[in-house]
Design a protein around this motif. Structure first.
Motif, PDB file in Angstrom:
ATOM      1  N   GLY A  49       0.827  -1.205   0.000  1.00  0.00           N
ATOM      2  CA  GLY A  49       0.000   0.000   0.000  1.00  0.00           C
ATOM      3  C   GLY A  49       0.856   1.248   0.000  1.00  0.00           C
ATOM      4  N   GLY A  50       0.300   2.308   0.550  1.00  0.00           N
ATOM      5  CA  GLY A  50       1.021   3.573   0.617  1.00  0.00           C
ATOM      6  C   GLY A  50       1.031   4.329  -0.694  1.00  0.00           C
ATOM      7  N   GLY A  51       0.204   3.928  -1.644  1.00  0.00           N
ATOM      8  CA  GLY A  51       0.154   4.635  -2.916  1.00  0.00           C
ATOM      9  C   GLY A  51       1.316   4.322  -3.825  1.00  0.00           C
ATOM     10  N   ASN A  52       2.076   3.241  -3.539  1.00  0.00           N
ATOM     11  CA  ASN A  52       3.224   2.883  -4.376  1.00  0.00           C
ATOM     12  C   ASN A  52       2.814   1.921  -5.473  1.00  0.00           C
ATOM     13  OD1 ASN A  52       5.273   4.318  -2.845  1.00  0.00           O
ATOM     14  ND2 ASN A  52       4.903   2.795  -1.244  1.00  0.00           N
ATOM     15  N   CYS A  53       3.709   1.772  -6.433  1.00  0.00           N
ATOM     16  CA  CYS A  53       3.436   0.895  -7.567  1.00  0.00           C
ATOM     17  C   CYS A  53       4.684   0.074  -7.872  1.00  0.00           C
ATOM     18  CB  CYS A  53       3.032   1.736  -8.785  1.00  0.00           C
ATOM     19  SG  CYS A  53       2.550   0.741 -10.210  1.00  0.00           S
ATOM     20  N   ASP A  54       4.483  -1.206  -8.110  1.00  0.00           N
ATOM     21  CA  ASP A  54       5.607  -2.073  -8.437  1.00  0.00           C
ATOM     22  C   ASP A  54       5.921  -2.063  -9.933  1.00  0.00           C
ATOM     23  OD1 ASP A  54       6.192  -2.851  -5.883  1.00  0.00           O
ATOM     24  OD2 ASP A  54       4.932  -4.643  -5.942  1.00  0.00           O
ATOM     25  N   PHE A  55       4.886  -2.072 -10.755  1.00  0.00           N
ATOM     26  CA  PHE A  55       5.099  -2.156 -12.200  1.00  0.00           C
ATOM     27  C   PHE A  55       4.193  -1.162 -12.923  1.00  0.00           C
ATOM     28  CE2 PHE A  55       5.855  -6.458 -10.481  1.00  0.00           C
ATOM     29  CZ  PHE A  55       7.222  -6.533 -10.732  1.00  0.00           C
ATOM     30  N   TYR A  56       4.800  -0.434 -13.860  1.00  0.00           N
ATOM     31  CA  TYR A  56       4.080   0.564 -14.632  1.00  0.00           C
ATOM     32  C   TYR A  56       3.933   0.119 -16.089  1.00  0.00           C
ATOM     33  CZ  TYR A  56       5.194   3.674 -10.733  1.00  0.00           C
ATOM     34  OH  TYR A  56       5.311   4.244  -9.486  1.00  0.00           O
ATOM     35  N   THR A  57       3.003   0.766 -16.766  1.00  0.00           N
ATOM     36  CA  THR A  57       2.860   0.548 -18.197  1.00  0.00           C
ATOM     37  C   THR A  57       2.441   1.863 -18.835  1.00  0.00           C
ATOM     38  OG1 THR A  57       1.853  -0.837 -19.898  1.00  0.00           O
ATOM     39  CG2 THR A  57       0.425  -0.090 -18.112  1.00  0.00           C
ATOM     40  N   TYR A  58       2.505   1.915 -20.152  1.00  0.00           N
ATOM     41  CA  TYR A  58       2.062   3.087 -20.914  1.00  0.00           C
ATOM     42  C   TYR A  58       0.925   2.668 -21.834  1.00  0.00           C
ATOM     43  CZ  TYR A  58       6.286   5.620 -19.515  1.00  0.00           C
ATOM     44  OH  TYR A  58       7.281   6.243 -18.797  1.00  0.00           O
ATOM     45  N   SER A  79       1.534  11.288 -15.464  1.00  0.00           N
ATOM     46  CA  SER A  79       1.698  10.064 -16.216  1.00  0.00           C
ATOM     47  C   SER A  79       3.096   9.497 -16.087  1.00  0.00           C
ATOM     48  CB  SER A  79       1.398  10.320 -17.705  1.00  0.00           C
ATOM     49  OG  SER A  79       0.081  10.743 -17.876  1.00  0.00           O
ATOM     50  N   TYR A  80       4.126  10.363 -15.964  1.00  0.00           N
ATOM     51  CA  TYR A  80       5.443   9.754 -15.968  1.00  0.00           C
ATOM     52  C   TYR A  80       6.138   9.822 -14.618  1.00  0.00           C
ATOM     53  CZ  TYR A  80       9.070  13.445 -16.144  1.00  0.00           C
ATOM     54  OH  TYR A  80       9.960  14.436 -15.863  1.00  0.00           O
ATOM     55  N   THR A  81       5.589  10.571 -13.638  1.00  0.00           N
ATOM     56  CA  THR A  81       6.180  10.497 -12.314  1.00  0.00           C
ATOM     57  C   THR A  81       5.596   9.366 -11.499  1.00  0.00           C
ATOM     58  OG1 THR A  81       4.630  12.147 -11.533  1.00  0.00           O
ATOM     59  CG2 THR A  81       6.782  12.918 -12.214  1.00  0.00           C
ATOM     60  N   GLY A  82       4.387   8.937 -11.851  1.00  0.00           N
ATOM     61  CA  GLY A  82       4.007   7.626 -11.378  1.00  0.00           C
ATOM     62  C   GLY A  82       2.891   7.487 -10.394  1.00  0.00           C
ATOM     63  N   LEU A  83       2.748   8.346  -9.386  1.00  0.00           N
ATOM     64  CA  LEU A  83       1.824   8.030  -8.312  1.00  0.00           C
ATOM     65  C   LEU A  83       0.446   8.654  -8.478  1.00  0.00           C
ATOM     66  CD1 LEU A  83       4.154   8.270  -5.214  1.00  0.00           C
ATOM     67  CD2 LEU A  83       3.480   6.265  -6.524  1.00  0.00           C
ATOM     68  N   ALA A  84       0.313   9.713  -9.269  1.00  0.00           N
ATOM     69  CA  ALA A  84      -0.974  10.390  -9.347  1.00  0.00           C
ATOM     70  C   ALA A  84      -2.057   9.499  -9.934  1.00  0.00           C
ATOM     71  CB  ALA A  84      -0.861  11.670 -10.173  1.00  0.00           C
ATOM     72  N   ASP A  85      -1.644   8.513 -10.767  1.00  0.00           N
ATOM     73  CA  ASP A  85      -2.669   7.645 -11.341  1.00  0.00           C
ATOM     74  C   ASP A  85      -3.239   6.694 -10.288  1.00  0.00           C
ATOM     75  OD1 ASP A  85      -0.809   4.882 -12.600  1.00  0.00           O
ATOM     76  OD2 ASP A  85      -0.083   6.481 -11.339  1.00  0.00           O
ATOM     77  N   LEU A  86      -2.619   6.638  -9.103  1.00  0.00           N
ATOM     78  CA  LEU A  86      -3.167   5.832  -8.018  1.00  0.00           C
ATOM     79  C   LEU A  86      -3.970   6.673  -7.043  1.00  0.00           C
ATOM     80  CD1 LEU A  86      -0.090   3.610  -7.194  1.00  0.00           C
ATOM     81  CD2 LEU A  86      -2.138   2.967  -8.439  1.00  0.00           C
ATOM     82  N   GLU A  87      -3.971   7.969  -7.221  1.00  0.00           N
ATOM     83  CA  GLU A  87      -4.676   8.856  -6.315  1.00  0.00           C
ATOM     84  C   GLU A  87      -6.049   9.168  -6.890  1.00  0.00           C
ATOM     85  OE1 GLU A  87      -2.221  12.236  -5.750  1.00  0.00           O
ATOM     86  OE2 GLU A  87      -0.622  11.116  -4.788  1.00  0.00           O
ATOM     87  N   TYR A  88      -7.061   8.959  -6.090  1.00  0.00           N
ATOM     88  CA  TYR A  88      -8.433   9.206  -6.527  1.00  0.00           C
ATOM     89  C   TYR A  88      -8.962  10.481  -5.884  1.00  0.00           C
ATOM     90  CZ  TYR A  88      -8.737   4.642  -8.737  1.00  0.00           C
ATOM     91  OH  TYR A  88      -8.541   3.568  -9.566  1.00  0.00           O
ATOM     92  N   ASP A 108      -9.799  -0.784  -4.359  1.00  0.00           N
ATOM     93  CA  ASP A 108      -8.997  -1.965  -4.679  1.00  0.00           C
ATOM     94  C   ASP A 108      -8.431  -2.602  -3.409  1.00  0.00           C
ATOM     95  OD1 ASP A 108      -9.440  -1.534  -7.405  1.00  0.00           O
ATOM     96  OD2 ASP A 108      -7.670  -0.256  -7.585  1.00  0.00           O
ATOM     97  N   GLY A 109      -9.230  -2.591  -2.348  1.00  0.00           N
ATOM     98  CA  GLY A 109      -8.822  -3.209  -1.101  1.00  0.00           C
ATOM     99  C   GLY A 109      -7.840  -2.411  -0.282  1.00  0.00           C
ATOM    100  N   ILE A 110      -7.529  -1.189  -0.718  1.00  0.00           N
ATOM    101  CA  ILE A 110      -6.563  -0.349  -0.016  1.00  0.00           C
ATOM    102  C   ILE A 110      -7.254   0.945   0.391  1.00  0.00           C
ATOM    103  CG2 ILE A 110      -4.368   0.877  -0.182  1.00  0.00           C
ATOM    104  CD1 ILE A 110      -3.522  -1.129  -2.322  1.00  0.00           C
ATOM    105  N   GLN A 111      -7.094   1.339   1.660  1.00  0.00           N
ATOM    106  CA  GLN A 111      -7.696   2.582   2.112  1.00  0.00           C
ATOM    107  C   GLN A 111      -6.830   3.758   1.678  1.00  0.00           C
ATOM    108  OE1 GLN A 111      -7.962   3.782   6.393  1.00  0.00           O
ATOM    109  NE2 GLN A 111     -10.183   3.558   6.035  1.00  0.00           N
ATOM    110  N   ARG A 112      -7.462   4.701   1.025  1.00  0.00           N
ATOM    111  CA  ARG A 112      -6.726   5.836   0.474  1.00  0.00           C
ATOM    112  C   ARG A 112      -7.372   7.150   0.903  1.00  0.00           C
ATOM    113  NH1 ARG A 112      -3.495   3.535  -3.417  1.00  0.00           N
ATOM    114  NH2 ARG A 112      -4.248   1.638  -4.418  1.00  0.00           N
ATOM    115  N   ASP A 113      -6.572   8.215   0.877  1.00  0.00           N
ATOM    116  CA  ASP A 113      -7.098   9.560   1.065  1.00  0.00           C
ATOM    117  C   ASP A 113      -7.657  10.048  -0.259  1.00  0.00           C
ATOM    118  OD1 ASP A 113      -6.428   9.766   3.746  1.00  0.00           O
ATOM    119  OD2 ASP A 113      -4.401  10.477   3.299  1.00  0.00           O
ATOM    120  N   VAL A 114      -8.876  10.513  -0.248  1.00  0.00           N
ATOM    121  CA  VAL A 114      -9.532  11.020  -1.447  1.00  0.00           C
ATOM    122  C   VAL A 114      -9.782  12.512  -1.267  1.00  0.00           C
ATOM    123  CG1 VAL A 114     -11.607  10.909  -2.888  1.00  0.00           C
ATOM    124  CG2 VAL A 114     -10.575   8.801  -1.996  1.00  0.00           C
TER     125      VAL A 114
END
Length: 895
Positions: A685-694, A743-752, A817-823
């Motif tokens: 969790g923590g808003g991190n990502c292991d694998f990215y795609t374009y 898109s290319y720094t990575g974490l904003a696409d996980l933030e809702y 997605d099963g993870i509690q997030r700040d919205v």
């Protein structure tokens, strides 16, 4: 080829090389005369209403401030500026403004200097929020902060003869953009011998009662809230470069020119703009008295060295060669940290040659160039560390709200781009008879680009300090990530538990590209039914980076009504266009992927050596002492499509006496836009990502309506000559993403976020930057000779209508997605209308012979209006204002 055509061609070359279009006007007093350049802004500078041109007279008479190219474009319709460009919090910056043309993304414009590309594709995408006051967006505080300046060379307009902007119906010879084309043309030698020197200054001081050429407009007096931080900052004691209560800017400009003979001329120029920004080293109220008054001066220093030679080898051959060196050095430091000085080096070199040859087929042009651009970092320290405060050891500043203090910087890194290009074009002599004319041109471009990112030595980020309560885990000898000094008297010191190890190394990318274009233009004289012209073109591009060959068709047509044939100043013409434009390659995506291989994140639960965490084949399953992990990107870059924009355009031009009235409608369909998304979220969790795609899921739709009214030759009122230019534009852009930043720094696409009661990804919020829908611009230029002195007054009025943007009003928890997030919860925020009046008063006085002294006074925001630049929130809406009234003073000498 007959001698008459050769003579005509020679005249054209000579005029390009040495001539200046002007009109001689007699003074009302009788004997004395003075010269006026022709049109100020030519709204019909290109066929098929493709754009506008700002000529040398305008560049000399308009307020120019920092003297950068894009700031001059605010007088043109269909040019939108970054909301943060004029904010009152950062008046000391000198970087050229980012602009959007025809609703395109600011990093998808094509910047050309004498026809040669000066685009920065290394990091042309900003990884910071330019509108934020957060220290995380400061290059001194963040390893990943980048400027996002797509204009690779910060060129001063003092060097320029003209600036041309094409926003629609762009010919097939131009490629690699989905916004617009901005082309700067440098000066040629015009005098047997001439020199020009000028010095310009502006400054600001927000202290009440202090002398200041700049008026600050601040929110809630001299205080401000930094979004995302827990403390309230005192504006006057700022330690953050996003808040600049004092600055002083100096500009020095000089040129030397000579027509050595009738065939050869040379011009050389040196300009520099420098800004000095004194700031506190530590946040007021958060430091020991020993550091309370500690101060550092950040610097922004831009230099332009330029030389150009023009040689008319014969009646049929013209050769231009030029060299530009335009480095920029920006210095920063990390507030509340020691050993944190950082210098960002940008800009670089461009060497070019142009050959124009009149031949038996028509005329050919050869354009070749070499450029070397960079965005590199030099730092006082190789490592960053976050510590818990401890008296007698980690005590150079009092702790922040989390009891942390900081030290270090981000090491030495090079990001460099070298381009070698060759462009060939042949314009064939047109076939014509009494009612028909047909011309054809063909061309090709070859380029080789080599780019690399290089970390010169290991540079590590030490995070998450923890107290040591068990003497068994006391600091080991030589462990710089551990301190034996107690933090509260009850422990055995502290150790850093998380380290991002950024290894020394180099990742590079080579790209070879080939482009071709074909274009045919036909003109039909229909006699009493008018005239028709049509241009049909096609452009193809291939490169080894993407291994695609997109084909871009271009079509433009024009009909001129018959009633204008005999009355030249009452012509009416109608224009239509249907075109496709493909975007540029941005190496930032590829570098982000490759650089990931140089970074490893280590997590230790006990004070053990970092290297011991590598002793297992599967460290993620070994949690006794810690583990290490790598983020990866999983994608086949060749699967990505080239983003493109399709354009439909319709326009009308009406000549009325001295005036041109130009109107047009543009619709752009942006498709296959590249976005980065998370393929495998991190299980911890923590808003991190292991694998990215374009992917190519981004899209946009833009409607633009523009209207321009301008006189192309001066009209007289007594002894005064006058130019007027009115421009209006309406822009409506709908985009399924805000910026490639997320898109290319990575974490904003996980933030809702929640917007209007609906849950969505942050990047799917409606576009808000470069999104002022309605703007009116009106400029006037007046020249007169009085008291044996030439006087020029330029006024520029800009009215931006009120519009709706978004503001963050609250935050709530949501399980996704099963993870509690700040919205974050967003609501609409109404930005009121904004009016500004800028002016320049210019005075020229011939003191002896050809020796001339001149003075310019620029005043921006003459009425000192409180205009909102942007609105950021920390649970409540916080308006950030544009700069108030600002004076620039210039004195110069010309021979």
């Amino acid at each position: 080829m007959d001698i008459q055509k050769k003579i005509c061609f020679s005249i054209v070359l000579s005029s390009l090389l040495f001539a200046e279009t002007n009109t001689t006007i007699e003074n009302g007093g009788g004997a004395s005369t003075y010269k006026l350049d022709a049109s100020v802004v030519n709204a019909n500078a290109f066929a098929y209403q493709s754009g506008q041109e700002i000529n040398s007279q305008t560049l000399k008479t308009i307020p120019n401030g920092n003297g950068d190219i894009t700031s001059t474009l605010k007088m043109l319709p269909n040019v939108q500026f970054d909301n943060a460009q004029l904010r009152s919090t950062t008046p000391g910056e000198i970087d050229p403004a980012n602009v959007s043309i025809s609703g395109g993304l600011y990093y998808q414009n094509s910047f050309l200097l004498d026809g040669k590309s000066m685009n920065n594709d290394l990091r042309g995408v900003s990884s910071t929020d330019a509108s934020s006051l957060s220290v995380a967006d400061d290059p001194g505080n963040s390893r990943d902060a980048t400027f996002g300046r797509s204009q690779g060379l910060n060129i001063d307009t003092f060097l320029l003869k003209s600036i041309k902007v094409q926003d629609s119906n762009v010919g097939a010879s131009y490629g690699h953009f989905t916004g617009g084309v901005i082309e700067a043309e440098t000066k040629r030698a015009e005098k047997d011998f001439g020199v020009n020197f000028a010095y310009q200054i502006s400054q600001g001081n927000a202290n009440p009662g202090a002398f200041s050429l700049t008026k600050y407009h601040l929110y809630e007096g001299d205080g401000c809230v930094i979004p995302g931080a827990s403390n309230v900052c005192n504006y006057l004691n700022s330690s953050n470069s996003k808040i600049q209560p004092k600055f002083v800017k100096h500009s020095f400009r000089s040129s030397l020119e000579s027509k050595i003979n009738d065939k050869f001329g040379v011009i050389a120029s040196f300009t520099t703009t420098q800004s000095f920004i004194p700031l506190k080293s530590y946040s007021q109220g958060d430091v020991n008295s020993q550091f309370q008054q500690s101060e550092k001066t950040q610097k922004r220093q831009n230099y332009n060295f330029f030389i150009k030679g023009s040689y008319q080898a014969s009646d049929d051959v013209l050769i231009d060669t030029s060299y530009a060196y335009a480095p920029q050095f920006n210095t920063y430091f990390r507030e509340n940290a020691r050993n944190s000085d950082t210098t960002i080096i940008s800009g670089g070199h461009q060497l070019g040659a142009d050959l124009t040859i009149n031949n038996s087929l028509g005329f050919a042009s050869v354009n070749t160039s070499f450029s070397y651009l960079e965005e590199s970092r030099r730092s006082e320290s190789a490592h960053t560390k976050i510590w818990l405060y401890s008296a007698g050891d980690k005590d150079w500043a009092l702790p922040d709200g989390t009891n942390n203090i900081f030290e270090g910087s981000f090491g030495d890194e090079d990001s460099k781009q070298s381009d070698l290009s060759l462009k060939l074009a042949q314009n064939f002599e047109p076939y014509y008879n009494d009612s028909f004319e047909n011309g054809f041109n063909v061309g090709a471009e070859f380029s080789y680009t080599y780019s690399y990112f290089k970390r010169l030595k290991d540079s590590n980020d030490g995070l998450s300090p923890s107290q040591i309560f068990d003497e068994t885990y006391a600091c080991k000898a030589g462990d710089e990530w551990c301190s034996s000094t107690s933090t509260d008297g009850a422990d055995f010191g502290q150790f850093i538990t998380t380290m991002n190890k950024n290894e020394a190394g180099k990742v590079d990318l080579a790209n070879t590209s080939f482009s071709f274009f074909l274009e045919n233009e036909s003109k039909f004289d229909l006699e009493d039914k008018g005239d028709i012209s049509a241009r049909v073109g096609v452009r193809g591009d291939y490169d080894t980076y993407m291994q695609k060959t997109p084909i871009a068709p271009r079509f433009s047509a024009n009909y001129t009504a018959p009633w204008g044939k005999d009355e030249f100043r009452y012509n009416t013409s109608f224009t239509f266009g249907a075109n496709r434009y493909y975007g540029r390659n941005l190496f930032a995506y590829r570098f982000a992927e490759l650089q990931g291989a140089l970074t490893t994140a280590y997590f230790r639960f006990n004070n053990v050596p970092w290297e011991s965490l590598l002793d297992t084949e599967d460290p993620n399953n070994t949690f006794t002492d810690g583990f290490y992990a790598k983020s990866e990107n999983r994608f086949d870059f060749k699967r990505i499509k080239i983003p493109y924009d399709d354009e439909l355009m319709f326009g009308v031009v009406q000549e009325v006496g001295l005036f041109n009235v130009s109107s047009k409608y543009i619709h752009r369909f942006g498709r296959d836009q590249v976005r980065r998304s998370c393929l495998v979220p991190n299980a911890r969790g923590g808003g991190n990502c292991d694998f990215y795609t374009y992917d190519n899921t981004g899209k946009s739709d833009t409607d633009v309506i523009t209207l321009s009214i301008a006189n192309t030759t001066p009209f007289m009122s007594g002894a005064m000559s006058n130019f007027l230019n009115f421009a209006f534009d309406y822009t409506n852009t709908k985009r399924s993403y805000n910026d490639y930043t997320s898109s290319y720094t990575g974490l904003a696409d996980l933030e809702y976020v929640e917007y209007k009661g609906r849950l969505m990804k942050r990047e799917d919020l409606p576009a808000e930057n470069f999104a002022k829908p309605l703007t009116m611009r009106f400029s006037t230029t007046h020249s007169i000779r009085a008291l044996r002195t030439n006087w020029t007054l330029n006024n520029f009025f800009r009215y931006r209508f009120a519009y709706t943007t978004r503001a963050n009003t609250d935050t709530r928890k949501e399980t996704i997605d099963g993870i509690q997030r700040d919205v974050d919860i967003y609501e609409d925020y109404r930005v009121r209308q904004a009016f500004t009046w800028d002016l320049r008063l210019g005075i020229e006085k011939a003191v002896y012979g050809k020796n001339t002294l001149y003075f310019n006074v620029d005043v921006f925001n003459v009425l000192d209006q409180e205009n909102i630049a942007i609105a950021k929130t920390s649970k409540v809406s916080v308006p950030i204002y544009e700069l108030g009234r600002q004076f620039w003073l210039e004195v110069g000498y010309r021979y």
